[in-house]
Design a protein around this motif. Structure first.
Motif, PDB file in Angstrom:
ATOM      1  N   ASP A 148     -11.932  34.969  28.539  1.00 36.73           N
ATOM      2  CA  ASP A 148     -12.588  35.807  27.535  1.00 36.73           C
ATOM      3  C   ASP A 148     -11.858  35.711  26.201  1.00 36.73           C
ATOM      4  OD1 ASP A 148     -14.353  37.649  26.513  1.00 36.73           O
ATOM      5  OD2 ASP A 148     -13.911  39.207  27.982  1.00 36.73           O
ATOM      6  N   ASP A 149     -12.573  35.954  25.108  1.00 36.93           N
ATOM      7  CA  ASP A 149     -11.978  35.974  23.761  1.00 36.93           C
ATOM      8  C   ASP A 149     -11.227  34.676  23.491  1.00 36.93           C
ATOM      9  OD1 ASP A 149     -12.907  38.534  23.944  1.00 36.93           O
ATOM     10  OD2 ASP A 149     -10.955  39.495  24.008  1.00 36.93           O
TER      11      ASP A 149
ATOM     12  N   GLU B  13     -19.739  34.472  22.190  1.00 36.78           N
ATOM     13  CA  GLU B  13     -19.871  35.923  22.092  1.00 36.78           C
ATOM     14  C   GLU B  13     -20.280  36.295  20.671  1.00 36.78           C
ATOM     15  OE1 GLU B  13     -16.403  37.808  24.710  1.00 36.78           O
ATOM     16  OE2 GLU B  13     -15.747  37.225  22.712  1.00 36.78           O
TER      17      GLU B  13
HETATM   18 MG    MG Z   1     -14.762  38.787  24.633  1.00 38.32          MG
END
Ligand code: MG
Ligand code: C2E
Ligand code: MG
Ligand code: MG
Length: 280
Positions: A179-180, A236
């Motif tokens: 993530d990220d 995202e």
């Molecule tokens: Mg994220």
């Protein structure tokens, strides 16, 4: 006058610190009773094929409404839950609720695709986490490959033995996403060490894609790297049509963001499901 301003600034500064320290305490106090008081819920954000908008799945995002504190965002309370030892119980609650809801939608004939869940580093460190995941999958009869656990780079970098933990999780058949992606200190080392299935390109790279040639270059490089390593990518924070088109041109074919939908309460996500059938 300069002195006076300085003093004021100092006063503001300490007042702000005090307010933050207090609210941290209030948050911790509130968290202790929040599960029992049913103050948590999950919101669901669709993940889609950027080329045609077809639904691929959803990410479950935790929401907390505390009667005294109001709505507290997860970026605020998750760190407090981690520091105060409450994240284990909270993570278990999320796992249980999310899989139950997913199964419920499937039973009622709604095709939901893949379920993304955020996992804290502390959960990963907990010896019993893998058993919790296995038990929840069994209890709710979910195919492991339908579940994608999302871990942040910083979380993984802070976790000793993370590669072994992730390998164990993969033996269950669940998928792992970083993530990220791109916001950690050493993204390449993370990729070298960890078994992963896909990268979630952080929204900070997507936000200014139209104007920042560097961001475009970076996204293109991330896609190339992911391809070479056999990893999937998803973006995202896709907010505009221009971003959608640019992402496709750069080779990112999956995304989530406000262009499609914010994270929705269950009833609204259900309506979204009926209007947007599962694709891919
Ligand atoms: Mg994220
Ligand atoms: P994340 O996993 O990176 O989740 C994406 C965040 O971006 C979510 O914020 C989502 O609402 C927001 N977002 C989605 N689309 C857009 C968009 O188009 N533009 C913008 N500006 N934002 C968008 P949220 O729900 O406030 O969650 C923040 C973070 O809190 C999450 O980041 C995740 O790290 C953490 N979190 C949320 N739920 C959980 C959970 O159940 N467990 C754990 N450990 N962490 C969670
Ligand atoms: Mg996430
Ligand atoms: Mg985040």
């Amino acid at each position: 006058a300069a002195k006076g301003r300085g003093r004021n600034r100092y006063a503001f500064y300490t007042a702000d610190l005090a307010a933050r320290a207090q609210s941290r305490m209030q948050i911790e106090q509130g968290l202790r009773t929040a599960i029992a008081a049913r103050e948590f819920s999950l919101a669901w954000q669709p993940q889609v094929d950027l080329r045609n908008g077809a639904l691929l799945g959803a990410e479950a995002l935790l929401r907390w409404h505390s009667p005294p504190l109001g709505t507290v965002p997860p970026d605020r309370f998750i760190p407090v839950a981690e520091d105060s030892g409450l994240i284990g119980e909270l993570g278990q609650w999320v796992l249980e609720q999310a899989l139950r809801q997913w199964r419920d939608w499937q039973r009622r004939g709604l095709a939901v695709g893949r379920l993304g869940l955020n996992v804290s580093a502390l959960q990963l460190r907990d010896e019993s986490f893998i058993n919790q995941v296995r038990a929840a999958l069994q209890l709710h009869g979910l195919a492991p490959e339908q579940l994608e656990l999302e871990l942040t780079e910083s979380a993984l970098q802070a976790t000793e033995g993370a590669p072994e933990r992730l390998r164990l999780l993969q033996t269950l058949g669940v998928r792992l996403a970083l993530d990220d992606f791109g916001t950690g200190y050493s993204s390449l080392a993370t990729l070298k060490l960890l078994p992963l299935n896909r990268l979630k390109i952080d929204r900070s790279f997507v936000h200014e894609l139209e104007t920042e040639t560097r961001d475009r270059a970076l996204v293109r490089a991330i896609v190339g790297m992911a391809d070479s390593l056999g990893l999937g990518v998803i973006a995202e924070g896709v907010e505009t049509e221009a971003q959608r088109q640019l992402l496709i041109r750069l080779g990112v074919l999956q995304g989530q963001g406000w262009l499609y939908s914010k994270a929705l309460p269950a009833s609204e996500f259900e309506r979204y499901l009926r209007l947007h059938p599962l694709g891919g």
